[in-house]
Design a protein around this motif. Structure first.
Motif, PDB file in Angstrom:
ATOM      1  N   VAL A  96       1.284  -1.550   0.045  1.00 43.20           N
ATOM      2  CA  VAL A  96      -0.216  -0.052   0.092  1.00 43.20           C
ATOM      3  C   VAL A  96       1.113   1.264   0.291  1.00 43.20           C
ATOM      4  O   VAL A  96       1.726   1.566   0.709  1.00 43.20           O
ATOM      5  N   LEU A  97       0.933   2.023  -0.748  1.00 42.71           N
ATOM      6  CA  LEU A  97       1.132   3.208  -1.033  1.00 42.71           C
ATOM      7  C   LEU A  97      -0.085   4.476  -0.402  1.00 42.71           C
ATOM      8  O   LEU A  97      -0.902   4.768  -0.812  1.00 42.71           O
ATOM      9  N   LEU A  98       0.973   5.461   0.583  1.00 43.81           N
ATOM     10  CA  LEU A  98      -0.848   6.382   1.504  1.00 43.81           C
ATOM     11  C   LEU A  98      -0.069   7.138   1.267  1.00 43.81           C
ATOM     12  O   LEU A  98       1.219   7.823   1.082  1.00 43.81           O
ATOM     13  N   VAL A  99      -1.485   8.792   0.700  1.00 39.56           N
ATOM     14  CA  VAL A  99      -0.716   9.404  -0.235  1.00 39.56           C
ATOM     15  C   VAL A  99      -1.735  10.406   1.384  1.00 39.56           C
ATOM     16  O   VAL A  99      -2.876   9.642   1.339  1.00 39.56           O
ATOM     17  N   PHE A 100      -1.457  11.457   1.787  1.00 36.61           N
ATOM     18  CA  PHE A 100      -2.218  12.347   2.625  1.00 36.61           C
ATOM     19  C   PHE A 100      -3.038  13.754   1.632  1.00 36.61           C
ATOM     20  O   PHE A 100      -1.799  14.498   0.928  1.00 36.61           O
ATOM     21  N   TYR A 101      -4.327  13.735   2.287  1.00 33.50           N
ATOM     22  CA  TYR A 101      -4.600  14.864   1.045  1.00 33.50           C
ATOM     23  C   TYR A 101      -5.516  15.677   1.701  1.00 33.50           C
ATOM     24  O   TYR A 101      -6.056  15.352   2.695  1.00 33.50           O
ATOM     25  N   ASP A 102      -5.626  16.882   1.732  1.00 32.22           N
ATOM     26  CA  ASP A 102      -6.277  18.214   2.780  1.00 32.22           C
ATOM     27  C   ASP A 102      -8.113  18.293   1.232  1.00 32.22           C
ATOM     28  O   ASP A 102      -7.925  18.613   0.352  1.00 32.22           O
ATOM     29  N   GLN A 103      -8.955  17.470   2.246  1.00 31.24           N
ATOM     30  CA  GLN A 103      -9.973  16.932   1.899  1.00 31.24           C
ATOM     31  C   GLN A 103     -10.341  18.078   1.601  1.00 31.24           C
ATOM     32  O   GLN A 103     -11.274  18.556   0.979  1.00 31.24           O
ATOM     33  N   ARG A 104     -10.648  19.147   2.583  1.00 32.64           N
ATOM     34  CA  ARG A 104     -11.371  20.701   2.486  1.00 32.64           C
ATOM     35  C   ARG A 104     -10.882  21.802   1.304  1.00 32.64           C
ATOM     36  O   ARG A 104     -11.802  21.874   0.627  1.00 32.64           O
ATOM     37  N   LYS A 105      -9.521  21.455   0.242  1.00 44.63           N
ATOM     38  CA  LYS A 105      -8.397  22.109  -0.110  1.00 44.63           C
ATOM     39  C   LYS A 105      -9.036  21.557  -1.675  1.00 44.63           C
ATOM     40  O   LYS A 105      -9.084  21.910  -2.727  1.00 44.63           O
ATOM     41  N   VAL A 106      -9.144  19.408  -1.652  1.00 44.14           N
ATOM     42  CA  VAL A 106      -9.217  19.824  -2.505  1.00 44.14           C
ATOM     43  C   VAL A 106     -10.938  19.322  -3.410  1.00 44.14           C
ATOM     44  O   VAL A 106     -11.384  19.245  -4.209  1.00 44.14           O
ATOM     45  N   LEU A 107     -11.904  19.720  -2.321  1.00 44.51           N
ATOM     46  CA  LEU A 107     -13.330  19.418  -2.465  1.00 44.51           C
ATOM     47  C   LEU A 107     -13.548  21.142  -3.112  1.00 44.51           C
ATOM     48  O   LEU A 107     -14.549  20.954  -3.969  1.00 44.51           O
ATOM     49  N   GLN A 108     -13.042  21.921  -2.462  1.00 45.35           N
ATOM     50  CA  GLN A 108     -13.732  23.647  -3.072  1.00 45.35           C
ATOM     51  C   GLN A 108     -12.348  23.791  -4.543  1.00 45.35           C
ATOM     52  O   GLN A 108     -12.572  24.815  -5.251  1.00 45.35           O
ATOM     53  N   ALA A 109     -11.455  23.169  -4.494  1.00 45.72           N
ATOM     54  CA  ALA A 109     -10.712  23.069  -5.508  1.00 45.72           C
ATOM     55  C   ALA A 109     -11.409  22.890  -7.118  1.00 45.72           C
ATOM     56  O   ALA A 109     -12.453  22.018  -7.237  1.00 45.72           O
ATOM     57  N   GLN A 110     -10.331  23.669  -8.061  1.00 44.26           N
ATOM     58  CA  GLN A 110     -11.390  22.940  -9.478  1.00 44.26           C
ATOM     59  C   GLN A 110     -10.340  23.100 -10.198  1.00 44.26           C
ATOM     60  O   GLN A 110      -9.319  23.791 -10.559  1.00 44.26           O
ATOM     61  N   LEU A 111      -9.987  21.699 -11.199  1.00 41.15           N
ATOM     62  CA  LEU A 111      -8.608  21.213 -11.508  1.00 41.15           C
ATOM     63  C   LEU A 111      -9.002  21.883 -12.959  1.00 41.15           C
ATOM     64  O   LEU A 111     -10.310  21.421 -13.040  1.00 41.15           O
ATOM     65  N   ARG A 118       4.766   6.159   2.408  1.00 40.98           N
ATOM     66  CA  ARG A 118       4.010   8.071   3.211  1.00 40.98           C
ATOM     67  C   ARG A 118       3.996   9.663   2.327  1.00 40.98           C
ATOM     68  O   ARG A 118       4.723   9.664   2.496  1.00 40.98           O
ATOM     69  N   LEU A 119       3.085   9.821   1.231  1.00 43.80           N
ATOM     70  CA  LEU A 119       3.368  10.900   0.884  1.00 43.80           C
ATOM     71  C   LEU A 119       2.499  11.946   0.931  1.00 43.80           C
ATOM     72  O   LEU A 119       1.376  11.873   1.712  1.00 43.80           O
ATOM     73  N   LEU A 120       2.832  12.952   0.777  1.00 45.50           N
ATOM     74  CA  LEU A 120       1.596  14.447   0.797  1.00 45.50           C
ATOM     75  C   LEU A 120       1.451  15.017  -0.398  1.00 45.50           C
ATOM     76  O   LEU A 120       2.533  15.012  -0.746  1.00 45.50           O
ATOM     77  N   MET A 121       0.095  14.993  -0.560  1.00 45.08           N
ATOM     78  CA  MET A 121      -0.256  15.788  -1.522  1.00 45.08           C
ATOM     79  C   MET A 121      -0.701  17.249  -1.497  1.00 45.08           C
ATOM     80  O   MET A 121      -1.470  17.461  -1.454  1.00 45.08           O
ATOM     81  N   GLN A 122       0.126  17.991  -2.474  1.00 46.98           N
ATOM     82  CA  GLN A 122      -0.216  18.976  -2.817  1.00 46.98           C
ATOM     83  C   GLN A 122      -0.838  20.096  -3.653  1.00 46.98           C
ATOM     84  O   GLN A 122      -0.401  19.542  -4.686  1.00 46.98           O
ATOM     85  N   ILE A 123      -1.477  20.656  -3.830  1.00 44.03           N
ATOM     86  CA  ILE A 123      -2.033  21.596  -5.132  1.00 44.03           C
ATOM     87  C   ILE A 123      -0.944  22.506  -5.193  1.00 44.03           C
ATOM     88  O   ILE A 123      -0.871  23.292  -5.050  1.00 44.03           O
ATOM     89  N   ASN A 124      -0.927  22.678  -7.258  1.00 43.35           N
ATOM     90  CA  ASN A 124      -0.153  23.549  -7.472  1.00 43.35           C
ATOM     91  C   ASN A 124      -0.885  24.838  -7.977  1.00 43.35           C
ATOM     92  O   ASN A 124      -1.966  24.049  -9.505  1.00 43.35           O
ATOM     93  N   PRO A 125      -0.796  25.816  -7.047  1.00 41.18           N
ATOM     94  CA  PRO A 125      -2.152  26.928  -7.929  1.00 41.18           C
ATOM     95  C   PRO A 125      -1.852  27.148  -9.744  1.00 41.18           C
ATOM     96  O   PRO A 125      -0.660  26.968 -10.144  1.00 41.18           O
TER      97      PRO A 125
END
Length: 581
Positions: free
Chosen positions: A126-141, A527-534
């Motif tokens: 298993v490769l565990l990736v953490f993400y900020d749920q609030r930012k991903v929910l409000q973000a527009q890809l 373990r990885l941390l997923m960060q959003i590129n603006p």
């Protein structure tokens, strides 16, 4: 086999429970959305997941178990969580656990349907990736996803995988709303575990927006019906309105008001963003207009402008008269045709005299006109700038007339010389075929052509000099009007709301993601941390730019120089109401 498990950072410290989310078999990844806590009834959990699946059309299910050894000391907890796999069967079954007092995690993915050759269930890495749920929910890809370059400690994800994660979180809002303030039958932990974000002012604005939109839509429909009256659509009025920048700007702002106060719900995020950008543009325009209105009516600035307008017009007329007197002599030592020079100079001097007489006739009413023009600033700064452009066009109408006269006379001579030059070469212009054909001329035609060619070639320098001078004056006026139109178009089309989001909340407009390594140790899951590129500012402007009211230039530099050389009339901006490409 390596499985990717996207785990929300808000659930890293919650109590033990069930992992609820979506399994994506094409990408061998699991997107965890929430954690269901004890005590719960399995039937109620299944009903809740069925409701979410029916509303969002996502395969939301129980993916596995989550164990946080913070308060639990019983060794039977792990066995109890493993036993839940018989109730909520899923393939594979995830088992995430965080050890008490340690930063280490254990991640397992068990497949109960193991091959026949094995007597024990098979386990995947298993490769565990953490993400900020609030930012991903409000973000527009934004497609296409701009993937960053590979760097130390970072990794990249495919566009399809990112779109799946963002889409899963965005469509699971019903799951996030089902357990507000722990009042639901099933207690969940997700990005709203600490409370629901909201504001009383925002809720009141939402309640009042409905009646306001209905009232404004009705008033705008009445205004549109009034503007469509047959009396206002008669030929002289439509011709005048098509030439005025103010009418074009008012029509543009009317379209903006219809869009903002439309009672129809936005179909997609792009249309919602366009409404927000239009609303902010309107508010900024009105604010700047009110500032200008206060400045004009403070300390009698309108009276000062009215008193200075007539002296400025007199000064401009004197400068033009001196320029014409200079052209009627020997400008720069050039030898001009005396008769033609005097005729053209007196003709233009008479026009200046008429224009100054008109200005002095209107001088008693100038302050009243400027006072009413100043009131138009309450409609917005763009309306005031459009009126300023129209006033500048009216005040320099004599310069436009001089340019038209000089350009037509110069163009007539240029085309006459080109036609006579073809006569000497035995050529003529075929109007039907739109080409140059050979032709034989007799002696009389050649004699008359030579005589006309000689007259035109000797009169050309005088005409060309007047044309050059008045063309430069016309280009100066056009440049000033172009700067005004550029400012108006900037206010109309700049996506201020999107730029504000990019500045204050850059995660809302996502261009992609990057991954930062949190833990890399032998025998431990990665373990990885997923960060959003603006999104870049330039891309924000290109993507959300509003359609402006200004007309783009229709001439390139090459075509503009060609038209100036041949004496054709130039209009750097399209005619009002012309169809744009």
């Amino acid at each position: 086999m390596v499985l990717k498990a996207f785990f929300p950072t808000c659930c890293a410290s919650v109590d033990s429970g069930l992992l609820v989310g979506r399994w994506v078999p094409e990408q061998s990844s699991a997107v965890v959305l929430a954690v269901v806590h004890f005590p719960f009834i399995p039937v109620q959990v299944k009903e809740l997941l069925a409701q979410v699946q029916q509303a969002s059309r996502l395969g939301v299910t129980v993916l596995g178990t989550w164990c946080h050894h913070r308060q639990e000391t019983e060794e039977s907890l792990g066995h109890f969580l493993e036993g839940l796999g018989t109730i909520f069967s899923h393939e594979p079954w995830l088992q995430l656990c965080r050890e008490r007092g340690s930063r280490f995690w254990s991640c397992k993915a068990t497949r109960w349907q193991a091959p026949a050759a094995h007597s024990v269930p098979a386990e995947d890495q298993v490769l565990l990736v953490f993400y900020d749920q609030r930012k991903v929910l409000q973000a527009q890809l934004h497609p296409p996803v701009a993937l960053p370059h590979q760097q130390a400690g970072d990794a990249t994800a495919s566009a399809e995988g990112l779109a799946t994660v963002f889409d899963t979180v965005a469509r699971s809002t019903l799951l996030f709303r089902s357990d507000r303030f722990d009042e639901g039958p099933v207690r969940l932990s997700h990005w709203q575990s600490d409370g629901v974000e909201g504001s009383i002012l925002v809720e009141l604005a939402k309640q009042a927006s409905g009646p306001v939109c209905l009232l404004m839509a009705y008033l705008l429909s009445l205004l549109s019906a009034l503007s469509a009256c047959r009396l206002l659509q008669s030929w002289p009025l439509t011709f005048i309105w098509s030439k005025l920048s103010t009418c074009e700007q008012l029509r543009h702002r009317l379209d903006h008001l219809r869009l903002v106060f439309s009672t129809q719900k936005a179909k997609d995020p792009a249309q919602l963003m366009r409404k927000a950008n239009t609303l902010v543009s309107l508010l900024l325009d009105l604010a700047l207009g009110l500032v200008l209105l206060l400045w004009l009516h403070r300390k009698d600035h309108i009276g000062q402008l009215a008193d200075a307008l007539v002296p400025v017009a007199d000064h401009v007329s004197e400068e033009l008269q001196q320029l014409l007197q200079w052209l009627m002599g020997a400008p720069a030592g050039l030898k001009m045709n005396r008769a033609l020079d005097q005729v053209l100079g007196r003709f233009f001097l008479y026009h200046i005299h008429l224009w100054i007489s008109y200005i002095h006739l209107m001088s008693p009413f100038i302050e009243c006109i400027l006072w009413h023009v100043g009131l138009s600033a309450c409609l917005g700064l763009t309306v005031a700038l459009s009126i300023l452009s129209d006033i500048l066009a009216l005040l320099t109408f004599h310069i436009y007339c001089f340019y038209v006269y000089g350009a037509r006379l110069y163009c007539l001579k240029i085309y006459g010389l080109s036609s006579l030059w073809r006569l000497f070469r035995g050529k003529k212009w075929n109007v039907l075929r739109q080409r140059v054909d050979s032709c034989s001329y007799d002696l009389d035609q050649l004699f008359i052509g030579t005589l006309l060619f000689t007259i035109l070639i000797f009169l050309l320098p005088t005409t060309a000099l007047y044309y050059l001078v008045f063309t430069l004056l016309r280009l100066l006026v056009v440049t000033v009007q172009g700067l005004i139109h550029l400012l108006v178009d900037l206010i109309n089309s700049l996506p201020l709301f999107a730029l504000g989001l990019r500045l204050c909340r850059p995660y809302r407009l996502a261009a992609g993601v990057k991954f930062r390594v949190l833990e890399r140790e032998a025998g431990r899951p990665l373990r990885l941390l997923m960060q959003i590129n603006p999104l870049a500012y330039s891309h924000v402007v290109r993507t959300y730019r509003l359609p402006g009211s200004g007309c783009p230039p229709q001439h390139s530099w090459g075509s503009l120089c060609s038209k100036l050389f041949f004496g054709e009339l130039i209009y750097p901006w399209r005619q009002r109401g012309a169809k744009q490409d």
